[in-house]
Design a protein around this motif. Structure first.
Motif, short mmCIF file in Angstrom:
data_model
loop_
_atom_site.label_atom_id
_atom_site.label_comp_id
_atom_site.label_asym_id
_atom_site.label_seq_id
_atom_site.Cartn_x
_atom_site.Cartn_y
_atom_site.Cartn_z
N ALA A 169 0.83 -1.21 0.00
CA ALA A 169 0.00 0.00 0.00
C ALA A 169 0.86 1.26 0.00
O ALA A 169 0.53 2.25 -0.67
CB ALA A 169 -0.92 -0.01 1.22
N ALA A 170 1.97 1.24 0.73
CA ALA A 170 2.86 2.40 0.75
C ALA A 170 3.56 2.59 -0.59
O ALA A 170 3.78 3.73 -1.03
CB ALA A 170 3.89 2.24 1.87
N LEU A 171 3.91 1.51 -1.27
CA LEU A 171 4.61 1.61 -2.55
C LEU A 171 3.70 2.01 -3.69
O LEU A 171 4.19 2.28 -4.80
CB LEU A 171 5.28 0.27 -2.87
N GLN A 172 2.39 2.04 -3.47
CA GLN A 172 1.47 2.47 -4.52
C GLN A 172 1.74 3.92 -4.93
O GLN A 172 1.43 4.32 -6.05
CB GLN A 172 0.02 2.33 -4.05
N ARG A 173 2.32 4.71 -4.02
CA ARG A 173 2.61 6.11 -4.32
C ARG A 173 3.92 6.29 -5.08
O ARG A 173 4.26 7.40 -5.47
CB ARG A 173 2.66 6.92 -3.02
N LEU A 174 4.68 5.22 -5.22
CA LEU A 174 5.97 5.31 -5.89
C LEU A 174 5.80 5.14 -7.39
O LEU A 174 5.33 4.10 -7.87
CB LEU A 174 6.93 4.23 -5.34
N ASP A 175 6.19 6.17 -8.14
CA ASP A 175 6.12 6.13 -9.60
C ASP A 175 7.33 5.37 -10.13
O ASP A 175 8.48 5.76 -9.88
CB ASP A 175 6.11 7.55 -10.16
N PRO A 176 7.12 4.28 -10.88
CA PRO A 176 8.28 3.53 -11.42
C PRO A 176 9.19 4.37 -12.29
O PRO A 176 10.39 4.07 -12.41
CB PRO A 176 7.61 2.41 -12.23
N GLN A 177 8.66 5.44 -12.87
CA GLN A 177 9.48 6.28 -13.72
C GLN A 177 10.57 7.01 -12.93
O GLN A 177 11.60 7.39 -13.49
CB GLN A 177 8.60 7.29 -14.47
N VAL A 178 10.34 7.20 -11.63
CA VAL A 178 11.36 7.84 -10.80
C VAL A 178 12.58 6.94 -10.71
O VAL A 178 13.73 7.40 -10.78
CB VAL A 178 10.79 8.14 -9.40
N GLU A 179 12.35 5.64 -10.56
CA GLU A 179 13.48 4.70 -10.52
C GLU A 179 14.19 4.68 -11.87
O GLU A 179 15.43 4.66 -11.91
CB GLU A 179 12.97 3.30 -10.18
N ASN A 180 13.43 4.67 -12.94
CA ASN A 180 14.05 4.67 -14.27
C ASN A 180 14.87 5.94 -14.50
O ASN A 180 15.95 5.88 -15.11
CB ASN A 180 12.98 4.53 -15.35
N ALA A 181 14.36 7.06 -14.02
CA ALA A 181 15.09 8.31 -14.17
C ALA A 181 16.40 8.27 -13.38
O ALA A 181 17.45 8.75 -13.85
CB ALA A 181 14.23 9.48 -13.71
N ALA A 182 16.36 7.72 -12.16
CA ALA A 182 17.58 7.62 -11.36
C ALA A 182 18.61 6.72 -12.03
O ALA A 182 19.81 7.03 -12.04
CB ALA A 182 17.23 7.08 -9.97
N ILE A 183 18.16 5.62 -12.61
CA ILE A 183 19.09 4.72 -13.32
C ILE A 183 19.66 5.42 -14.54
O ILE A 183 20.86 5.30 -14.85
CB ILE A 183 18.36 3.42 -13.71
N ALA A 184 18.83 6.18 -15.26
CA ALA A 184 19.31 6.90 -16.44
C ALA A 184 20.35 7.96 -16.07
O ALA A 184 21.23 8.26 -16.88
CB ALA A 184 18.12 7.55 -17.15
#
Length: 283
Positions: free
Chosen positions: A170-185
């Motif tokens: 439920a807490a991770l529902q607020r996490l946008d996967p694109q943020v992780e992709n941006a950090a990796i990029a």
């Protein structure tokens, strides 16, 4: 009418008082009564039961074991449940629904049935766990799981882990996967992404799940009674024995009240910590 909300909530409040507040008050009052093997319960105000619990090291050992097991169950539930929730959050349909059903499925089965299943798996030399470990050559002699804290922790982790998984998910529902992709990029490594992005978002869910799991583990009865038996008591089984075996209801009431008070203090303190440190995440 300004009083309409209060009148509408009055039946629920009366029901809550009848099934929760009144029994708790009667239990607290019972803890101050006297008891004797031949005279039974006497409605007099004494502190003998409370003094016995606070001065006898036996009860300190019971409460210490209770909270030690609850802490270990909470720790292992977080270690295994948080990654499981993260993987579930990254899944796509229909796999997410299928694995969510797998996680929630055990909650549809009685705790007693699940614990009896673990008792069969643990059962001495004939237990499937020891047979599998022996067959793989990992152990030479069967490991003791029944009537040990290890067996109780393993069984309760299986029973309570879904609560941790659901809280973290439920807490991770607020996490946008694109943020992780941006950090990796931008050059961040997988460990950096987990530490700087995923973990701060998951931590409120981990702490909330830890509160739920700890409270349920500390107050659990069926699993400790079956796996621990009479050799390895915790606070809940101790209160049960005082009520139904020795018939010393006042002493059992003291144990029950102390367990309730301790859990309330721990849960309120943990909730305030979550709200104070991570309240902004939920806004």
């Amino acid at each position: 009418m300004k009083s309409a909300p209060y009148l509408l909530s009055l039946p629920a409040l009366l029901l809550f008082a009848a099934i929760v507040i009144v029994p708790l008050g009667m239990t607290v009052a019972l803890s101050f009564h006297d008891w004797g093997q031949y005279k039974g319960i006497e409605p007099v105000f004494i502190l003998k039961n409370w003094r016995e619990v606070f001065t006898d090291s036996y009860y300190a050992e019971m409460f210490g074991r209770t909270f030690r097991i609850a802490l270990l169950v909470t720790l292992f539930s977080a270690v295994f449940g948080a990654p499981e929730a993260y993987i579930l959050n990254r899944m796509k349909s229909p796999w997410r629904g299928i694995f969510l059903l797998v996680i929630l499925g055990p909650l549809l089965i009685s705790v007693v049935a699940r614990t009896l299943g673990w008792a069969l798996l643990f059962g001495g030399n004939a237990g499937l766990v020891n047979k599998a470990l022996t067959g793989l050559g990992l152990i030479d002699a069967p490991l003791p799981f029944m009537f040990t804290e290890t067996g109780m922790v393993v069984a309760m982790v299986h029973v309570l882990m879904p609560y941790m998984v659901l809280s973290v998910w439920a807490a991770l529902q607020r996490l946008d996967p694109q943020v992780e992709n941006a950090a990796i990029a931008l050059g961040a490594g997988p460990l950096t992404v987990m530490r700087r992005i995923v973990l701060p978002q998951a931590m409120p869910g981990i702490l909330s799940g830890a509160v739920i799991v700890f409270a349920l583990a500390a107050s659990a009865f069926a699993t400790p009674a079956i796996i621990g038996g009479r050799r390895l008591k915790v606070a809940s089984t101790l209160a049960y024995d005082e009520f139904l075996n020795t018939l010393n209801w006042p002493l059992g009431a003291v144990v029950a009240v102390l367990l309730l008070v301790a859990l309330v203090i721990i849960m309120v303190g943990a909730n305030r910590l979550v709200e104070r440190r991570y309240g902004q995440v939920f806004r």
